[in-house]
Design an enzyme around this catalytic site. Sequence first.
Site, mmCIF file in Angstrom:
data_model
loop_
_atom_site.group_PDB
_atom_site.id
_atom_site.type_symbol
_atom_site.label_atom_id
_atom_site.label_comp_id
_atom_site.label_asym_id
_atom_site.label_seq_id
_atom_site.Cartn_x
_atom_site.Cartn_y
_atom_site.Cartn_z
ATOM 1 N N HIS A 161 -1.118 -2.646 -7.080
ATOM 2 C CA HIS A 161 -1.849 -2.293 -5.858
ATOM 3 C C HIS A 161 -3.355 -2.491 -6.053
ATOM 4 C CE1 HIS A 161 -2.891 1.037 -2.722
ATOM 5 N NE2 HIS A 161 -2.928 -0.159 -2.172
ATOM 6 N N SER A 207 0.831 -1.211 0.000
ATOM 7 C CA SER A 207 0.000 0.000 0.000
ATOM 8 C C SER A 207 0.857 1.249 0.000
ATOM 9 C CB SER A 207 -0.840 0.075 1.266
ATOM 10 O OG SER A 207 -1.550 -1.084 1.471
ATOM 11 N N ASN A 252 -3.338 6.457 -1.787
ATOM 12 C CA ASN A 252 -3.173 6.773 -0.366
ATOM 13 C C ASN A 252 -2.670 8.185 -0.124
ATOM 14 O OD1 ASN A 252 -4.239 4.467 0.741
ATOM 15 N ND2 ASN A 252 -2.373 3.315 0.336
ATOM 16 N N GLU A 284 -3.854 0.004 -9.089
ATOM 17 C CA GLU A 284 -2.836 1.025 -9.354
ATOM 18 C C GLU A 284 -1.576 0.259 -9.763
ATOM 19 O OE1 GLU A 284 -2.224 5.055 -6.715
ATOM 20 O OE2 GLU A 284 -2.400 3.208 -5.633
HETATM 21 N N1 LIG Z 1 -5.966 -4.529 3.717
HETATM 22 C C1 LIG Z 1 -6.072 -3.592 2.790
HETATM 23 O O1 LIG Z 1 -7.058 -2.836 2.746
HETATM 24 C C2 LIG Z 1 -4.997 -3.464 1.735
HETATM 25 C C3 LIG Z 1 -5.294 -2.788 0.556
HETATM 26 C C4 LIG Z 1 -4.315 -2.718 -0.454
HETATM 27 C C5 LIG Z 1 -3.059 -3.279 -0.221
HETATM 28 N N2 LIG Z 1 -2.793 -3.915 0.959
HETATM 29 C C6 LIG Z 1 -1.462 -4.510 1.135
HETATM 30 O O2 LIG Z 1 -1.551 -5.901 0.927
HETATM 31 C C7 LIG Z 1 -0.582 -6.578 1.725
HETATM 32 C C8 LIG Z 1 -1.283 -7.629 2.573
HETATM 33 O O3 LIG Z 1 -2.250 -7.006 3.384
HETATM 34 P P1 LIG Z 1 -3.476 -7.834 4.025
HETATM 35 O O4 LIG Z 1 -4.452 -6.819 4.479
HETATM 36 O O5 LIG Z 1 -3.886 -8.944 3.119
HETATM 37 O O6 LIG Z 1 -2.738 -8.456 5.308
HETATM 38 P P2 LIG Z 1 -3.104 -9.811 6.108
HETATM 39 O O7 LIG Z 1 -2.511 -9.640 7.445
HETATM 40 O O8 LIG Z 1 -4.556 -10.130 5.977
HETATM 41 O O9 LIG Z 1 -2.305 -10.945 5.291
HETATM 42 C C9 LIG Z 1 -0.913 -11.000 5.224
HETATM 43 C C10 LIG Z 1 -0.510 -12.463 5.081
HETATM 44 O O10 LIG Z 1 0.882 -12.516 4.753
HETATM 45 C C11 LIG Z 1 1.401 -13.658 5.390
HETATM 46 N N3 LIG Z 1 2.859 -13.559 5.453
HETATM 47 C C12 LIG Z 1 3.634 -12.849 6.320
HETATM 48 N N4 LIG Z 1 4.935 -13.058 6.048
HETATM 49 C C13 LIG Z 1 4.993 -13.915 4.999
HETATM 50 C C14 LIG Z 1 6.051 -14.518 4.278
HETATM 51 N N5 LIG Z 1 7.322 -14.289 4.595
HETATM 52 N N6 LIG Z 1 5.741 -15.363 3.260
HETATM 53 C C15 LIG Z 1 4.454 -15.609 2.934
HETATM 54 N N7 LIG Z 1 3.408 -15.067 3.582
HETATM 55 C C16 LIG Z 1 3.674 -14.237 4.608
HETATM 56 C C17 LIG Z 1 0.726 -13.665 6.751
HETATM 57 O O11 LIG Z 1 0.807 -14.939 7.357
HETATM 58 C C18 LIG Z 1 -0.711 -13.274 6.362
HETATM 59 O O12 LIG Z 1 -1.513 -14.406 6.098
HETATM 60 C C19 LIG Z 1 0.142 -5.490 2.511
HETATM 61 O O13 LIG Z 1 1.301 -5.119 1.817
HETATM 62 C C20 LIG Z 1 -0.866 -4.351 2.514
HETATM 63 O O14 LIG Z 1 -0.260 -3.079 2.648
HETATM 64 C C21 LIG Z 1 -3.742 -4.029 1.931
#
Ligand SMILES: NC(=O)c1ccc[n+]([C@@H]2O[C@H](COP(=O)([O-])OP(=O)(O)OC[C@H]3O[C@@H](n4cnc5c(N)ncnc54)[C@H](O)[C@@H]3O)[C@@H](O)[C@H]2O)c1
Length: 285
Positions: free
Chosen positions: A141, A120, A191, A153
């Site tokens: 993104h 993000s 963002n 994005e």
């Molecule tokens: N939640 C949102 O609204 C949103 C929106 C756009 C982008 N993002 C981005 O997406 C990414 C994930 O966010 P999320 O909300 O899905 O988080 P989340 O916590 O739901 O999921 C993250 C997952 O990554 C796994 N993980 C951690 N380290 C790891 C590794 N070394 N290898 C493999 N898996 C691993 C964790 O076990 C977890 O299941 C982040 O970079 C976040 O900034 C989130």
Amino acid sequence: MAEIRKVMVIGAGQMGSGIAQVAAEAGLQVVLNDIQDEFIQRGLAVIRKNLQRAVDKGRMGQEEMAAVLGRIETSCQLDAGSDADIAIEAATENMDIKLGIFRKLDELMKGDAILASNTSSLPITEIAAVTRRPEQVIGMHFMNPVPVMKLVEVIRGLATSDAVYTAVHELAEKMGKTAVEVNDFPGFVSNRVLLPMINEAIYCVYEGVATPEAIDEVMKLGMNHPMGPLTLADFIGLDTCLAIMEVLYEGFRDSKYRPCPLLRKYVKAGWLGKKSGRGFYVYNN
Ligand SMILES: NC(=O)c1ccc[n+]([C@@H]2O[C@H](COP(=O)([O-])OP(=O)(O)OC[C@H]3O[C@@H](n4cnc5c(N)ncnc54)[C@H](O)[C@@H]3O)[C@@H](O)[C@H]2O)c1
């Protein structure tokens, strides 16, 4: 560039499971990876639930649902996807975790594979710099919830090649999304524009300008926003909002991005929004 047929998705959380679902629905082969099988199973359960809902509403046949699920392979080992054409990393928003993953992907994945991050806010150029293929590293993104939201994005790092940009743009469109090209600057566009608005809404609460309900009402009725900024902040997670404001503040060193003290206070108190049951509003999760 060769056509993208196989995708490895790293991280099976909120975002990764959604990305795996839309990729499989688009007919791509998917390898869904996480550090523990338990997390992968949780992600798969969400995918099954979403697909079943589509079947129940008559938008998808039972056979198609089985075919979509059949295209998703799972593994806790990254090398299970070493022959994929692209890796889309959606692991926890932490630079050290992401750099570790990209170093490994660079070692494991075939030479012409694209390495994309769903971050993000973290700099794509910095992530690309730990690989030997910075021209093949890009930001992809997606928005939350991935199956519903139209935008991707697509973020060009400093070295990202035109061919890689085009391939990822086409992939996003194949996944039913609209790709928008953005350069790598803190917060990208989404963002950088959204979070200062949310932060300003928090300042309005902090300074006693109005209640959260009143602020949300002004933005919904007056600006036609489908959701008020404070409701949205609670959905995103106040810790995430604070982290993104810190990236903007650090990245630009401009005081207009300073996080509101009330946001810091709520995060310190553990009031993280919907996920913790309390933020600007109270939730019975
Ligand atoms: N939640 C949102 O609204 C949103 C929106 C756009 C982008 N993002 C981005 O997406 C990414 C994930 O966010 P999320 O909300 O899905 O988080 P989340 O916590 O739901 O999921 C993250 C997952 O990554 C796994 N993980 C951690 N380290 C790891 C590794 N070394 N290898 C493999 N898996 C691993 C964790 O076990 C977890 O299941 C982040 O970079 C976040 O900034 C989130």
